[in-house]
Design an enzyme around this catalytic site. Structure first.
Site, short mmCIF file in Angstrom:
data_model
loop_
_atom_site.label_atom_id
_atom_site.label_comp_id
_atom_site.label_asym_id
_atom_site.label_seq_id
_atom_site.Cartn_x
_atom_site.Cartn_y
_atom_site.Cartn_z
N ASP A 269 -4.44 3.68 -2.20
CA ASP A 269 -5.51 4.07 -1.26
C ASP A 269 -5.98 5.50 -1.50
OD1 ASP A 269 -5.95 1.78 0.52
OD2 ASP A 269 -3.85 2.05 1.07
N HIS B 272 -8.13 1.34 -4.26
CA HIS B 272 -9.07 1.15 -3.15
C HIS B 272 -9.72 2.50 -2.85
CE1 HIS B 272 -9.51 0.11 1.44
NE2 HIS B 272 -10.67 0.34 0.85
N MET C 141 -11.88 4.95 -0.95
CA MET C 141 -12.55 5.25 0.32
C MET C 141 -13.09 6.66 0.17
SD MET C 141 -9.61 3.49 2.68
CE MET C 141 -8.44 3.59 1.33
N SER D 150 0.84 -1.20 0.00
CA SER D 150 0.00 0.00 0.00
C SER D 150 0.87 1.24 0.00
CB SER D 150 -0.88 0.01 1.25
OG SER D 150 -1.34 1.32 1.48
N GLY E 3 -8.79 4.27 6.87
CA GLY E 3 -8.45 5.67 7.10
C GLY E 3 -6.96 5.89 7.36
N PHE E 4 -6.31 4.89 7.94
CA PHE E 4 -4.92 5.09 8.33
C PHE E 4 -4.11 3.82 8.15
CE2 PHE E 4 -7.69 7.86 10.71
CZ PHE E 4 -7.13 9.10 10.45
N GLY E 5 -2.85 3.99 7.83
CA GLY E 5 -1.93 2.86 7.79
C GLY E 5 -1.42 2.58 9.20
N GLY E 6 -0.76 1.45 9.36
CA GLY E 6 -0.07 1.15 10.62
C GLY E 6 -0.95 0.76 11.79
N ASP F 261 -6.86 -6.34 3.95
CA ASP F 261 -6.22 -5.02 4.02
C ASP F 261 -6.24 -4.49 5.45
OD1 ASP F 261 -5.28 -2.45 3.61
OD2 ASP F 261 -6.87 -1.86 2.21
N GLY F 262 -5.04 -4.36 6.03
CA GLY F 262 -4.90 -3.72 7.34
C GLY F 262 -4.16 -4.59 8.34
N GLY F 263 -3.01 -4.11 8.78
CA GLY F 263 -2.29 -4.80 9.84
C GLY F 263 -1.66 -6.12 9.45
N GLY G 133 1.10 -2.16 4.13
CA GLY G 133 1.68 -0.82 4.00
C GLY G 133 2.89 -0.68 4.91
N HIS H 249 -1.08 -1.24 -4.42
CA HIS H 249 -2.36 -0.91 -3.77
C HIS H 249 -2.41 0.60 -3.54
CE1 HIS H 249 -5.95 -1.85 -1.36
NE2 HIS H 249 -5.51 -0.95 -0.49
N MET I 21 -8.49 8.41 -0.30
CA MET I 21 -9.31 8.85 0.84
C MET I 21 -9.75 10.29 0.65
SD MET I 21 -7.13 7.25 3.97
CE MET I 21 -6.49 5.58 3.92
N MET J 129 -11.59 -5.76 5.05
CA MET J 129 -10.79 -4.84 5.87
C MET J 129 -10.52 -5.49 7.23
SD MET J 129 -10.27 -2.23 3.94
CE MET J 129 -9.29 -1.36 5.18
C1 DX5 Z 1 -6.37 1.63 5.36
C2 DX5 Z 1 -5.87 1.33 3.98
C3 DX5 Z 1 -4.82 0.33 3.93
C4 DX5 Z 1 -3.59 0.70 4.68
C5 DX5 Z 1 -2.97 -0.56 5.14
O1 DX5 Z 1 -7.48 2.43 5.29
O2 DX5 Z 1 -6.95 0.85 3.16
O3 DX5 Z 1 -4.50 -0.08 2.60
O4 DX5 Z 1 -2.67 1.43 3.95
O5 DX5 Z 1 -1.85 -0.22 5.87
P1 DX5 Z 1 -1.18 -1.19 6.90
O6 DX5 Z 1 -0.71 -2.40 6.13
O7 DX5 Z 1 -0.07 -0.35 7.40
O8 DX5 Z 1 -2.20 -1.56 7.94
ZN ZN Z 2 -6.43 -0.10 1.21
#
Ligand code: DX5
Ligand code: ZN
Length: 220
Positions: free
Chosen positions: A35, A66, A68, A8, A142-145, A175-177, A197, A33, A37, A137
């Protein structure tokens, strides 16, 4: 099982986005990927079709957009024009899920439907045969990490069963974590396409990180 890793760009260094995308693809990424937003559907703001068009000539792999954003329909043709290959959206972000899927396909892209942690899989009931990808999801968007929400594992199993029942080759993305430490467990639950990501861009050696992910996947 064919497994795909989709870094991502959200966790890339945006000041050097082109270089980052090229390095992660050279390091073995299967998809990029992307993202998107809007600070309305989700509480953050990222990039749009102009940036997608800017990275498009730099890589050969598919760009996995993706969305959002709400509403979604207006911007879909712009992403197709910008070189997106897959476009996914959240059912809550459109008034007409079936129409939006049709729109994505009509502009020549593969269509994906995205499920937030609290969104039921029932949205698949009448449209799964028109989808190329289901995205679960494992964080709130909304956020990475953020940390992986373990309830996503059961949801992946349920989504995998629905996909198997169609007999079609629908990708099951998560997607996520996702990270080296949990990717095997996530694959066991049925995912075949892994967005990551922070777990990739937060490391120095993208090839080594994705190599470690693939080593875990090879043992599933
Ligand atoms: C969150 C995004 C993800 C995000 C994943 O809203 O859709 O794609 O970047 O990031 P990580 O892998 O850091 O959770
Ligand atoms: Zn995503």
């Amino acid at each position: 099982m064919i497994y795909r890793i989709a870094p991502s760009i959200l966790s890339a260094d945006f000041a050097r986005l082109g270089e980052e995308v090229k390095s992660v693809v050279d390091a073995g990424a299967d998809l990029v990927h992307f993202d998107v937003m809007d600070n309305h559907y989700v509480p953050n703001l990222t990039v749009g079709p102009l940036v997608c068009a800017a990275i498009r000539p730099l890589v050969q792999v598919p760009i996995d957009v993706h969305l959002m954003v709400k509403p979604v329909d207006r911007i879909i043709p712009d992403f197709a024009e910008a070189g997106a290959n897959i476009i996914s959206f959240h059912p809550e972000a459109t008034e007409h899920v079936d129409r939006t899927i049709g729109l994505i396909r009509s502009v020549g892209c593969k269509a994906g439907l995205v499920f937030n942690p609290a969104t039921p899989l029932n949205y698949l009931d009448h449209v799964i045969d028109k989808l190329d990808l289901v995205l679960i999801m494992s964080v709130n968007p909304g956020f990475g990490g953020q940390a992986f929400i373990p309830e996503a594992l059961d949801k992946l199993r349920a989504a995998r069963a629905r996909i198997a029942a169609t007999g079609r080759n629908i990708w099951l993305e998560v997607d996520g974590g996702v990270k080296v430490e949990n990717i095997a467990e996530v694959a066991q639950a049925g995912a075949d396409t892994f967005v990551a990501g922070a777990a990739i861009f937060g490391t120095r050696d993208y090839k080594a990180t994705m190599g470690a992910m693939r080593a875990h996947l090879a043992r599933v």
